[in-house]
Design an enzyme around this catalytic site. Structure first.
Site, PDB file in Angstrom:
ATOM      1  N   ARG A   6      -8.269  -1.844   1.682  1.00  0.00           N
ATOM      2  CA  ARG A   6      -6.943  -2.407   1.380  1.00  0.00           C
ATOM      3  C   ARG A   6      -7.019  -3.680   0.529  1.00  0.00           C
ATOM      4  O   ARG A   6      -6.198  -4.583   0.688  1.00  0.00           O
ATOM      5  CB  ARG A   6      -6.167  -2.713   2.674  1.00  0.00           C
ATOM      6  CG  ARG A   6      -5.774  -1.484   3.459  1.00  0.00           C
ATOM      7  CD  ARG A   6      -4.561  -0.829   2.845  1.00  0.00           C
ATOM      8  NE  ARG A   6      -4.253   0.428   3.493  1.00  0.00           N
ATOM      9  CZ  ARG A   6      -3.402   0.557   4.497  1.00  0.00           C
ATOM     10  NH1 ARG A   6      -2.762  -0.480   4.959  1.00  0.00           N
ATOM     11  NH2 ARG A   6      -3.175   1.741   5.013  1.00  0.00           N
ATOM     12  N   ARG A   9      -0.692  -5.921  -0.340  1.00  0.00           N
ATOM     13  CA  ARG A   9       0.285  -7.004  -0.194  1.00  0.00           C
ATOM     14  C   ARG A   9      -0.293  -8.395  -0.085  1.00  0.00           C
ATOM     15  O   ARG A   9       0.450  -9.366  -0.189  1.00  0.00           O
ATOM     16  CB  ARG A   9       1.207  -6.702   0.995  1.00  0.00           C
ATOM     17  CG  ARG A   9       2.242  -5.634   0.665  1.00  0.00           C
ATOM     18  CD  ARG A   9       2.987  -5.184   1.897  1.00  0.00           C
ATOM     19  NE  ARG A   9       2.088  -4.469   2.786  1.00  0.00           N
ATOM     20  CZ  ARG A   9       2.452  -3.932   3.941  1.00  0.00           C
ATOM     21  NH1 ARG A   9       3.678  -4.067   4.367  1.00  0.00           N
ATOM     22  NH2 ARG A   9       1.585  -3.283   4.671  1.00  0.00           N
ATOM     23  N   ARG A  22       4.958  -4.103  -7.641  1.00  0.00           N
ATOM     24  CA  ARG A  22       5.533  -3.081  -6.765  1.00  0.00           C
ATOM     25  C   ARG A  22       7.026  -3.292  -6.512  1.00  0.00           C
ATOM     26  O   ARG A  22       7.682  -2.418  -5.928  1.00  0.00           O
ATOM     27  CB  ARG A  22       4.790  -3.071  -5.423  1.00  0.00           C
ATOM     28  CG  ARG A  22       3.499  -2.257  -5.372  1.00  0.00           C
ATOM     29  CD  ARG A  22       3.773  -0.743  -5.385  1.00  0.00           C
ATOM     30  NE  ARG A  22       4.923  -0.387  -4.571  1.00  0.00           N
ATOM     31  CZ  ARG A  22       4.928  -0.310  -3.255  1.00  0.00           C
ATOM     32  NH1 ARG A  22       3.839  -0.506  -2.586  1.00  0.00           N
ATOM     33  NH2 ARG A  22       6.031  -0.003  -2.593  1.00  0.00           N
ATOM     34  N   ASP A  63      -2.749   6.845  -1.298  1.00  0.00           N
ATOM     35  CA  ASP A  63      -2.600   6.808   0.154  1.00  0.00           C
ATOM     36  C   ASP A  63      -3.097   8.133   0.720  1.00  0.00           C
ATOM     37  O   ASP A  63      -3.099   9.151   0.018  1.00  0.00           O
ATOM     38  CB  ASP A  63      -1.145   6.570   0.574  1.00  0.00           C
ATOM     39  CG  ASP A  63      -1.057   6.182   2.047  1.00  0.00           C
ATOM     40  OD1 ASP A  63      -1.246   4.992   2.364  1.00  0.00           O
ATOM     41  OD2 ASP A  63      -0.847   7.083   2.884  1.00  0.00           O
ATOM     42  N   TYR A 104      -0.527  12.204  11.864  1.00  0.00           N
ATOM     43  CA  TYR A 104       0.758  11.871  11.218  1.00  0.00           C
ATOM     44  C   TYR A 104       1.675  13.091  11.158  1.00  0.00           C
ATOM     45  O   TYR A 104       2.881  12.989  11.385  1.00  0.00           O
ATOM     46  CB  TYR A 104       0.536  11.311   9.817  1.00  0.00           C
ATOM     47  CG  TYR A 104       0.039   9.877   9.829  1.00  0.00           C
ATOM     48  CD1 TYR A 104       0.894   8.842  10.201  1.00  0.00           C
ATOM     49  CD2 TYR A 104      -1.261   9.556   9.492  1.00  0.00           C
ATOM     50  CE1 TYR A 104       0.446   7.525  10.238  1.00  0.00           C
ATOM     51  CE2 TYR A 104      -1.717   8.245   9.513  1.00  0.00           C
ATOM     52  CZ  TYR A 104      -0.854   7.234   9.890  1.00  0.00           C
ATOM     53  OH  TYR A 104      -1.292   5.943   9.927  1.00  0.00           O
TER      54      TYR A 104
END
Ligand code: CP3
Length: 342
Positions: free
Chosen positions: A28, A32, A41, A77, A152
């Protein structure tokens, strides 16, 4: 892969070869924690940004420029190939992947996939744009492993308990294996596209496999991850396999066909190596939360990880899980310098 990339510290360490310095990258690292990421973004959905090769290229390059890490990881992702294969899902900010119609029945499983390479043409294009831009810096491709993807799809989103996932796994093992068989094929296709386009290594994320005992991992999960990793055995790129909370699974995860086993912060690397065996490198494993402590603590703990890495057949420095969004990016840059000069 060109000679330069084969000779990079990252690829050499992943193969257990001598290196001039321990290579470092961060799970990652694109995300962010970087103001330039938040800026680019703004107003663009996560899935949409993964489908735009211009954005993927820029976002993938951002942490390489800023931190001087030894490898880039493709901005994408784990659910991108599922969406490309027709699953109705979204990535919700602050939550993660959310699936509109969770997979629960044989009919649901029968509708899943396959993924055609042309379904992810934008990934092929992004990798082909990135490789020349990155030059001597290797690019890591990645995918989610069948268990984590299944969690998921079955839960419909993130879960703490994996109750519905485990209900299918234990209660309807044939259906579970049918689902994971399809997921392994989707994952294999997704990784082959990335390798064909020029990535120098791949990482298979089984982030949530730590929810399982070793016996259940071996029975319900390992064969499907082994299908993916084994299907790439001749691809000529190192295969990294990572999960969180996997202390009891490290040996089995290595046996699934990895060249490098990713270790979270709970297991010292030297101990991980005695479990995994002498023929595999390790990746990790500074606790991402330590980056919020004073620099003296970060430096001390990073040096401890480096020292433990010396007792392994090959060490790629990383965090024990992804960079937290609130992390000060200057600490990451400083950490890269420390790893390179220690
Ligand atoms: O820099 C990199 O590591 C490459 C990019 C990357 C992303 N997701 C981008 C992303 C990678 C390697 C992933 C893998 C991924 N995605 C995993 C395995 C790694 C892990 O963390 O264990 C998992 C479990 C997912 C599923 C997922 N997607 C989660 C849990 C989240 C976070 C939700 C949130 O908002 O906190 C996402 C969204 C996501 N994927 C973001 C990024 C940068 C945040 C979304 C945003 O920036 O708007």
């Amino acid at each position: 892969m060109t000679t330069t990339l084969q000779d990079s510290a990252f690829v050499r360490a992943a193969r257990g070869l001598p290196v001039p310095h321990t290579p470092v990258w961060f799970m990652r690292q694109a995300g962010r924690s970087l103001p330039e990421y938040r800026k680019i973004r703004a107003g663009v959905g996560m899935l949409e940004s993964c489908r735009r090769p211009d954005l993927v290229t820029e976002i993938t390059l951002q942490p390489v420029r800023r931190h001087g890490v030894d490898a880039a990881i493709l901005f994408s992702d784990i659910v991108v190939p599922l969406a490309a294969a027709g699953v109705d899902l979204d990535i919700v900010a602050g939550t993660g992947p959310v699936v509109a119609e969770p997979i629960r029945t044989a009919a649901d499983v029968a509708r899943l996939g396959p993924l055609e390479p042309s379904d992810v043409g934008y990934v092929d294009e992004a990798v082909r744009l990135l490789v020349p831009e990155l030059g001597a810096t290797p690019l890591i491709g990645f995918a989610g492993a069948p268990f984590t993807l299944a969690s998921y799809l079955i839960e419909g989103g993130p879960s703490r308990t994996y109750l519905k996932t485990k209900a299918m796994m234990y209660g309807e093992p044939d259906l579970w294996h049918a689902l994971c068989t399809r997921l392994a094929e989707i994952t294999l296709t997704f990784l082959r596209v990335q390798i064909g386009a020029g990535v120098s290594a791949v990482q298979l994320f089984d982030s949530w496999a730590g929810a399982l005992s070793e016996a259940d991992y071996r029975r319900y999960v390992l064969p499907h991850s082994a299908r993916v990793l084994g299907g790439l055995a001749d691809a000529g790129v190192p295969r990294i396999h990572f999960g969180v909370g996997t202390a009891v699974l490290l040996k089995a995860m290595g046996e699934a066909g990895a060249d490098v086993v990713g270790v979270d912060w709970r297991t010292p690397l030297a101990e991980a190596t005695t479990l995994i065996g002498p023929d595999k490198a390790v990746q990790g494993n500074l606790d991402p939360a330590i980056l919020f402590a004073p620099w003296e603590v970060v430096a001390r703990e990073a040096k401890r990880v480096l020292a433990e890495g010396k007792a392994t057949p090959g060490h790629v420095f990383n965090l024990g899980h992804g960079v937290m969004p609130e992390t000060d990016p200057d600490v990451l840059t400083r950490l890269v310098d420390l790893v390179h000069t220690a």
